[in-house]
Design a protein around this motif. Structure first.
Motif, PDB file in Angstrom:
ATOM      1  N   ILE A  74       0.832  -1.213   0.000  1.00 33.39           N
ATOM      2  CA  ILE A  74       0.000   0.000   0.000  1.00 33.39           C
ATOM      3  C   ILE A  74       0.865   1.260   0.000  1.00 33.39           C
ATOM      4  O   ILE A  74       0.581   2.222  -0.726  1.00 33.39           O
ATOM      5  CB  ILE A  74      -0.940   0.007   1.241  1.00 33.39           C
ATOM      6  N   ILE A  75       1.924   1.259   0.803  1.00 37.20           N
ATOM      7  CA  ILE A  75       2.836   2.411   0.855  1.00 37.20           C
ATOM      8  C   ILE A  75       3.466   2.635  -0.517  1.00 37.20           C
ATOM      9  O   ILE A  75       3.570   3.782  -0.990  1.00 37.20           O
ATOM     10  CB  ILE A  75       3.945   2.200   1.909  1.00 37.20           C
ATOM     11  N   ASP A  76       3.868   1.543  -1.163  1.00 32.77           N
ATOM     12  CA  ASP A  76       4.465   1.649  -2.500  1.00 32.77           C
ATOM     13  C   ASP A  76       3.484   2.282  -3.477  1.00 32.77           C
ATOM     14  O   ASP A  76       3.841   3.188  -4.243  1.00 32.77           O
ATOM     15  CB  ASP A  76       4.869   0.264  -3.018  1.00 32.77           C
ATOM     16  N   ILE A  77       2.248   1.832  -3.445  1.00 33.38           N
ATOM     17  CA  ILE A  77       1.225   2.332  -4.365  1.00 33.38           C
ATOM     18  C   ILE A  77       0.944   3.808  -4.115  1.00 33.38           C
ATOM     19  O   ILE A  77       0.734   4.588  -5.054  1.00 33.38           O
ATOM     20  CB  ILE A  77      -0.071   1.500  -4.232  1.00 33.38           C
ATOM     21  N   ILE A  78       0.954   4.214  -2.842  1.00 27.99           N
ATOM     22  CA  ILE A  78       0.766   5.637  -2.511  1.00 27.99           C
ATOM     23  C   ILE A  78       1.894   6.477  -3.121  1.00 27.99           C
ATOM     24  O   ILE A  78       1.653   7.538  -3.694  1.00 27.99           O
ATOM     25  CB  ILE A  78       0.703   5.842  -0.984  1.00 27.99           C
ATOM     26  N   ILE A  79       3.119   5.978  -3.002  1.00 25.13           N
ATOM     27  CA  ILE A  79       4.269   6.696  -3.569  1.00 25.13           C
ATOM     28  C   ILE A  79       4.159   6.761  -5.093  1.00 25.13           C
ATOM     29  O   ILE A  79       4.428   7.799  -5.705  1.00 25.13           O
ATOM     30  CB  ILE A  79       5.590   6.037  -3.133  1.00 25.13           C
ATOM     31  N   TYR A  80       3.714   5.655  -5.729  1.00 22.32           N
ATOM     32  CA  TYR A  80       3.539   5.661  -7.181  1.00 22.32           C
ATOM     33  C   TYR A  80       2.485   6.689  -7.586  1.00 22.32           C
ATOM     34  O   TYR A  80       2.630   7.357  -8.615  1.00 22.32           O
ATOM     35  CB  TYR A  80       3.095   4.284  -7.692  1.00 22.32           C
ATOM     36  N   SER A  81       1.438   6.795  -6.780  1.00 21.80           N
ATOM     37  CA  SER A  81       0.363   7.741  -7.076  1.00 21.80           C
ATOM     38  C   SER A  81       0.880   9.170  -7.007  1.00 21.80           C
ATOM     39  O   SER A  81       0.584   9.999  -7.884  1.00 21.80           O
ATOM     40  CB  SER A  81      -0.799   7.552  -6.096  1.00 21.80           C
ATOM     41  N   GLU A 113      12.739   5.458  -2.332  1.00 24.60           N
ATOM     42  CA  GLU A 113      13.057   6.787  -1.797  1.00 24.60           C
ATOM     43  C   GLU A 113      13.333   7.786  -2.924  1.00 24.60           C
ATOM     44  O   GLU A 113      12.894   8.941  -2.872  1.00 24.60           O
ATOM     45  CB  GLU A 113      14.259   6.695  -0.859  1.00 24.60           C
ATOM     46  N   LEU A 114      14.064   7.339  -3.946  1.00 30.32           N
ATOM     47  CA  LEU A 114      14.360   8.213  -5.077  1.00 30.32           C
ATOM     48  C   LEU A 114      13.089   8.585  -5.836  1.00 30.32           C
ATOM     49  O   LEU A 114      12.960   9.708  -6.336  1.00 30.32           O
ATOM     50  CB  LEU A 114      15.336   7.521  -6.032  1.00 30.32           C
ATOM     51  N   THR A 115      12.158   7.643  -5.912  1.00 26.98           N
ATOM     52  CA  THR A 115      10.893   7.910  -6.596  1.00 26.98           C
ATOM     53  C   THR A 115      10.118   9.009  -5.882  1.00 26.98           C
ATOM     54  O   THR A 115       9.566   9.919  -6.515  1.00 26.98           O
ATOM     55  CB  THR A 115      10.040   6.630  -6.675  1.00 26.98           C
ATOM     56  N   PHE A 116      10.113   8.947  -4.562  1.00 26.22           N
ATOM     57  CA  PHE A 116       9.409   9.973  -3.786  1.00 26.22           C
ATOM     58  C   PHE A 116      10.102  11.327  -3.920  1.00 26.22           C
ATOM     59  O   PHE A 116       9.447  12.356  -4.140  1.00 26.22           O
ATOM     60  CB  PHE A 116       9.327   9.566  -2.317  1.00 26.22           C
ATOM     61  N   PHE A 127       3.980  10.092  -7.362  1.00 26.53           N
ATOM     62  CA  PHE A 127       4.923  10.189  -8.475  1.00 26.53           C
ATOM     63  C   PHE A 127       4.204  10.543  -9.777  1.00 26.53           C
ATOM     64  O   PHE A 127       4.599  11.482 -10.485  1.00 26.53           O
ATOM     65  CB  PHE A 127       5.651   8.847  -8.601  1.00 26.53           C
ATOM     66  N   CYS A 128       3.129   9.820 -10.084  1.00 27.06           N
ATOM     67  CA  CYS A 128       2.403  10.049 -11.336  1.00 27.06           C
ATOM     68  C   CYS A 128       1.645  11.377 -11.325  1.00 27.06           C
ATOM     69  O   CYS A 128       1.623  12.095 -12.331  1.00 27.06           O
ATOM     70  CB  CYS A 128       1.445   8.891 -11.609  1.00 27.06           C
ATOM     71  N   ILE A 129       1.029  11.709 -10.190  1.00 26.53           N
ATOM     72  CA  ILE A 129       0.296  12.970 -10.094  1.00 26.53           C
ATOM     73  C   ILE A 129       1.242  14.157 -10.259  1.00 26.53           C
ATOM     74  O   ILE A 129       0.958  15.102 -11.004  1.00 26.53           O
ATOM     75  CB  ILE A 129      -0.464  13.065  -8.752  1.00 26.53           C
ATOM     76  N   CYS A 130       2.382  14.113  -9.577  1.00 23.94           N
ATOM     77  CA  CYS A 130       3.369  15.200  -9.699  1.00 23.94           C
ATOM     78  C   CYS A 130       3.929  15.252 -11.123  1.00 23.94           C
ATOM     79  O   CYS A 130       4.153  16.342 -11.671  1.00 23.94           O
ATOM     80  CB  CYS A 130       4.498  15.014  -8.698  1.00 23.94           C
TER      81      CYS A 130
END
Length: 207
Positions: free
Chosen positions: A101-108, A167-170, A110-113
């Protein structure tokens, strides 16, 4: 017969999309086999897609285009960037098993930004060819960041590598929309960057 007639000025953009598809396919193949060679191939094709993005605008401007073809090219480039440098990296990380879930939140985030950065560029910067710098980190930098981290595959454990990628993705997500000046590629950069990319490609193949 078709909505629009394909124009030669978009050829490099289309090639970048094809490379993005190859990257995604190798990432998916890695899910089933967990053979990190497939992951390395996906990084290579992501990088090749980034090189296409570096030159597609320069190539397009050298072609004779109508105003409509120019505007369609701008939109096509932005959509290609969304796929190649936002969607593909997400699939790449999922292929490593990062699907909590944490990973998916970070992906979200990432994509929104990322799409926010692209929409800002389309409105504010796309028609200005005299810009010396951009505001915010271009999404195409993922084509450099992820392959460079991939060089650590045989140095660090996979678990540590996953943490670094996440971490880099965030951090990258925040940089997409942060008001920072990022220099635009000019002059010798069009020679130096492909040479560095070629060196990185070779390193990814041999590690």
């Amino acid at each position: 017969m078709f909505l629009i007639k394909p124009h030669k000025s978009c050829l490099i953009t289309y090639l970048g999309i094809v490379f993005g598809i190859f990257s995604m396919c190798f990432s998916i193949k890695n899910i089933g086999s967990m053979d990190l060679k497939y992951f390395q191939y996906s990084l290579i094709f992501l990088m090749l897609s980034g090189i296409c993005d570096m030159f597609d605008g320069k190539f397009a401007r050298s072609c004779k285009r109508t105003e409509e073809q120019k505007q369609l090219g701008i939109q096509l480039d932005s959509l290609a960037d969304t796929f190649c440098f936002l969607a593909v990296p997400v699939v790449l990380m999922i292929s490593l098993g990062l699907n909590s879930i944490i990973d998916i939140i970070i992906y979200s985030i990432f994509c929104i930004c990322g799409v926010t950065r692209l929409s800002y560029f389309n409105v504010v910067c796309a028609n200005d060819t005299n810009l010396k710098s951009y505001k915010g980190l271009p999404v195409t930098t993922t084509a450099i960041i992820y392959p460079v981290v991939g060089l650590l595959l045989n140095i660090l454990s996979l678990d540590i590598l996953k943490i670094i990628y996440l971490e880099l993705t965030f951090i990258t997500s925040i940089l997409f929309v942060l008001k920072i000046d990022v220099l635009k590629f000019r002059g010798r950069a069009y020679i130096i960057v492909p040479i560095l990319a070629l060196i990185l490609l070779v390193l990814l193949l041999v590690i």
